[in-house]
Enzyme design. Structure first.
Site, PDB file in Angstrom:
ATOM      1  CB  THR A 265      56.655  70.786   8.744  1.00 54.72           C
ATOM      2  OG1 THR A 265      55.364  70.179   8.815  1.00 54.72           O
ATOM      3  CG2 THR A 265      57.622  70.088   9.668  1.00 54.72           C
TER       4      THR A 265
ATOM      5  NE  ARG B 259      55.121  78.196   2.615  1.00 56.03           N
ATOM      6  CZ  ARG B 259      55.429  76.986   2.172  1.00 56.03           C
ATOM      7  NH1 ARG B 259      55.796  76.034   3.012  1.00 56.03           N
ATOM      8  NH2 ARG B 259      55.388  76.716   0.876  1.00 56.03           N
TER       9      ARG B 259
ATOM     10  CD  GLU C 254      60.885  80.119   5.890  1.00 54.15           C
ATOM     11  OE1 GLU C 254      60.660  79.509   6.951  1.00 54.15           O
ATOM     12  OE2 GLU C 254      60.735  79.603   4.761  1.00 54.15           O
TER      13      GLU C 254
ATOM     14  CG  HIS D 180      61.001  76.104   4.165  1.00 50.97           C
ATOM     15  ND1 HIS D 180      60.146  77.162   4.061  1.00 50.97           N
ATOM     16  CD2 HIS D 180      60.342  75.055   3.606  1.00 50.97           C
ATOM     17  CE1 HIS D 180      59.024  76.775   3.472  1.00 50.97           C
ATOM     18  NE2 HIS D 180      59.123  75.488   3.179  1.00 50.97           N
TER      19      HIS D 180
ATOM     20  CB  ALA E  89      59.815  69.594   5.893  1.00 45.98           C
ATOM     21  CG  PHE E  90      61.303  70.752   0.208  1.00 40.22           C
ATOM     22  CD1 PHE E  90      61.683  71.739   1.089  1.00 40.22           C
ATOM     23  CD2 PHE E  90      62.059  70.550  -0.937  1.00 40.22           C
ATOM     24  CE1 PHE E  90      62.799  72.533   0.841  1.00 40.22           C
ATOM     25  CE2 PHE E  90      63.179  71.329  -1.197  1.00 40.22           C
ATOM     26  CZ  PHE E  90      63.547  72.327  -0.294  1.00 40.22           C
TER      27      PHE E  90
HETATM   28  P1  NAI Z   1      46.552  70.177   1.741  1.00 38.96           P
HETATM   29  O1  NAI Z   1      45.888  71.271   0.983  1.00 38.96           O
HETATM   30  O2  NAI Z   1      46.430  68.785   1.269  1.00 38.96           O
HETATM   31  O3  NAI Z   1      45.999  70.200   3.258  1.00 38.96           O
HETATM   32  C1  NAI Z   1      45.805  71.384   3.990  1.00 38.96           C
HETATM   33  C2  NAI Z   1      44.652  71.165   4.953  1.00 38.96           C
HETATM   34  O4  NAI Z   1      44.522  72.365   5.722  1.00 38.96           O
HETATM   35  C3  NAI Z   1      43.321  70.907   4.241  1.00 38.96           C
HETATM   36  O5  NAI Z   1      42.672  69.783   4.802  1.00 38.96           O
HETATM   37  C4  NAI Z   1      42.528  72.203   4.503  1.00 38.96           C
HETATM   38  O6  NAI Z   1      41.126  71.975   4.601  1.00 38.96           O
HETATM   39  C5  NAI Z   1      43.112  72.654   5.828  1.00 38.96           C
HETATM   40  N1  NAI Z   1      42.915  74.076   6.059  1.00 38.96           N
HETATM   41  C6  NAI Z   1      43.006  75.081   5.159  1.00 38.96           C
HETATM   42  N2  NAI Z   1      42.742  76.251   5.759  1.00 38.96           N
HETATM   43  C7  NAI Z   1      42.504  75.981   7.075  1.00 38.96           C
HETATM   44  C8  NAI Z   1      42.186  76.778   8.196  1.00 38.96           C
HETATM   45  N3  NAI Z   1      42.025  78.103   8.099  1.00 38.96           N
HETATM   46  N4  NAI Z   1      42.000  76.163   9.379  1.00 38.96           N
HETATM   47  C9  NAI Z   1      42.113  74.806   9.481  1.00 38.96           C
HETATM   48  N5  NAI Z   1      42.393  73.993   8.443  1.00 38.96           N
HETATM   49  C10 NAI Z   1      42.612  74.581   7.255  1.00 38.96           C
HETATM   50  O7  NAI Z   1      48.065  70.635   1.895  1.00 38.96           O
HETATM   51  P2  NAI Z   1      49.308  69.717   2.237  1.00 38.96           P
HETATM   52  O8  NAI Z   1      49.842  69.096   1.001  1.00 38.96           O
HETATM   53  O9  NAI Z   1      48.969  68.833   3.368  1.00 38.96           O
HETATM   54  O10 NAI Z   1      50.375  70.840   2.688  1.00 38.96           O
HETATM   55  C11 NAI Z   1      50.125  71.682   3.797  1.00 38.96           C
HETATM   56  C12 NAI Z   1      51.146  72.794   3.824  1.00 38.96           C
HETATM   57  O11 NAI Z   1      52.431  72.276   4.167  1.00 38.96           O
HETATM   58  C13 NAI Z   1      51.404  73.490   2.467  1.00 38.96           C
HETATM   59  O12 NAI Z   1      50.421  74.435   2.156  1.00 38.96           O
HETATM   60  C14 NAI Z   1      52.748  74.130   2.692  1.00 38.96           C
HETATM   61  O13 NAI Z   1      52.594  75.420   3.226  1.00 38.96           O
HETATM   62  C15 NAI Z   1      53.393  73.228   3.745  1.00 38.96           C
HETATM   63  N6  NAI Z   1      54.539  72.511   3.167  1.00 38.96           N
HETATM   64  C16 NAI Z   1      55.762  72.684   3.746  1.00 38.96           C
HETATM   65  C17 NAI Z   1      56.867  72.055   3.235  1.00 38.96           C
HETATM   66  C18 NAI Z   1      58.209  72.216   3.880  1.00 38.96           C
HETATM   67  O14 NAI Z   1      59.210  71.896   3.232  1.00 38.96           O
HETATM   68  N7  NAI Z   1      58.296  72.681   5.116  1.00 38.96           N
HETATM   69  C19 NAI Z   1      56.777  71.217   2.045  1.00 38.96           C
HETATM   70  C20 NAI Z   1      55.431  71.045   1.530  1.00 38.96           C
HETATM   71  C21 NAI Z   1      54.364  71.694   2.085  1.00 38.96           C
END
Ligand code: NAI
Length: 333
Positions: free
Chosen positions: A229, A231, A260, A300, A302-303
């Site tokens: 969920t 990218r 996508e 896409h 999930a939000f």
């Molecule tokens: P967040 O920033 O709170 O958490 C992301 C985590 O990934 C952090 O703990 C970070 O340290 C870790 N991280 C970053 N780079 C990394 C790497 N190279 N290897 C391992 N860990 C790594 O973000 P949150 O709020 O949890 O969202 C995550 C992602 O979910 C968003 O960036 C977005 O792309 C996706 N998303 C998708 C949605 C959907 O509708 N499908 C809706 C909202 C978010």
């Protein structure tokens, strides 16, 4: 401030106008790409969703632009370097739907584990038999959570509610979180080897591009499941196809696909004078994935809950207000 607001749904206009009385707002229904002739020398703010990609070409159409407010957590649809070069600040909505997205990840997982889509389709087709729809318990299984940030932490809590064992992987492990939620971190390879289910919750950037790829997908436990969920391009599509073909992965639940954006109108790929070979290849692979009987693909979404959308709009309006008051919030660049 003069704002161009690219709305996903018509009702947003009345909601936003009520909350942002004093600003001059031009509403457009659809992403920026559907208005290729739109230029505005005096616009200072663009308020967009993830379906509006912004790079050099788009920025040059709004020479007075100061702010891009994206109504999303991810910001990989914005060329941050180009925005910086134009002196444009980019703000995002970091915390609107951590439970929302984690709930969706589990909706995908439960649909797979209990074969809900297939069973429901059989009932709609006139059948009423459980034969062929035997699933598996989540209790006792190991889930690997890649990215233990806001959404990942919620996914961990939910997994524990199902009596699952949790392993985490993060570029910046959070020892306090691991202690509070009682799970252990491991290396990526260890996680892939041990998990029955892998769920992705990392942002998309240069470091996470194809984080799951042709090399490390072989480390997945035979017959495991992948939930994405985050990218699409966090997973190399070719690797996913191969893993499904040879049975390394028994199935997948995907809310996101690589490239996508092309899925909405694939004819555009065909009519381009210089078709992008890689995009065509991925589009073809996406069809294999979508048609696979043990893969669930959602668009896409999930939000997409009423509660989360309201939080997103409110937070975006606050972001724009704070910027105009000289104290910007949730700045990514
Ligand atoms: P967040 O920033 O709170 O958490 C992301 C985590 O990934 C952090 O703990 C970070 O340290 C870790 N991280 C970053 N780079 C990394 C790497 N190279 N290897 C391992 N860990 C790594 O973000 P949150 O709020 O949890 O969202 C995550 C992602 O979910 C968003 O960036 C977005 O792309 C996706 N998303 C998708 C949605 C959907 O509708 N499908 C809706 C909202 C978010």
């Amino acid at each position: 401030m003069k704002i161009h607001y690219f709305a996903s749904e018509a009702w947003e206009e009345a909601y936003v106008r009520t909350k942002m009385g004093g600003d001059e707002i031009a509403f457009h229904k659809g992403p920026l790409s559907t208005f290729p002739d739109l230029e505005d020398e005096s616009a200072e703010t663009l308020c967009i969703f993830i379906n509006s990609s912004i790079g050099e070409a788009e920025l040059s159409r709004f020479p007075s632009l100061k702010l891009i407010a994206t109504r999303s957590t991810g910001f990989d649809h914005i060329d941050l370097a180009a925005a910086k070069a134009h002196g444009v600040t980019v703000v995002t909505v970091p915390f609107y739907g951590e439970n929302t997205v984690a709930e969706f990840a589990f909706a995908l997982l439960l649909s797979l584990s209990r074969r809900i889509s297939e069973a429901e389709a059989s009932v709609k087709a006139g059948g009423f038999s459980p034969v062929g729809f035997r699933g598996f318990d989540l209790a006792g299984k190991t889930i690997g959570v890649i990215g233990t940030g806001h959404i990942g932490a919620h996914a961990i809590r939910m997994a524990q509610g199902f009596d699952m064992k949790v392993i985490g992987f993060d570029a910046y492990p959070n020892a306090e979180l691991a202690q509070t939620l009682n799970f252990a971190y491991a290396s990526l390879e260890e996680l892939l080897t041990a998990a029955d289910i892998v769920t992705l919750h990392v942002p998309y950037n240069a470091h996470t591009h194809h984080l799951i790829n042709k090399e490390n997908i072989r480390a997945f436990k035979k017959g495991s499941y992948l939930i994405n969920t985050s990218r699409g391009a966090v997973v190399e599509t070719e690797a996913l196809v191969e893993a499904l073909k040879v049975g390394t992965l028994a199935g997948a639940g995907l809310d996101v696909l690589e490239e996508e954006g092309d899925m909405a109108d694939e004819t555009l790929l065909l009519v381009q004078s210089h078709p992008n070979e890689n995009a065509l290849k991925i589009a073809l692979a996406n069809h294999y994935i979508i048609e696979h009987p043990r893969v669930i693909v959602t668009p896409h979404t999930a939000f997409n809950t009423t509660e989360a959308i309201t939080r997103i709009l409110d937070a975006s309006i606050e972001n724009i207000r704070h910027f105009s008051e000289g104290s910007p919030t949730n700045v990514v660049s």
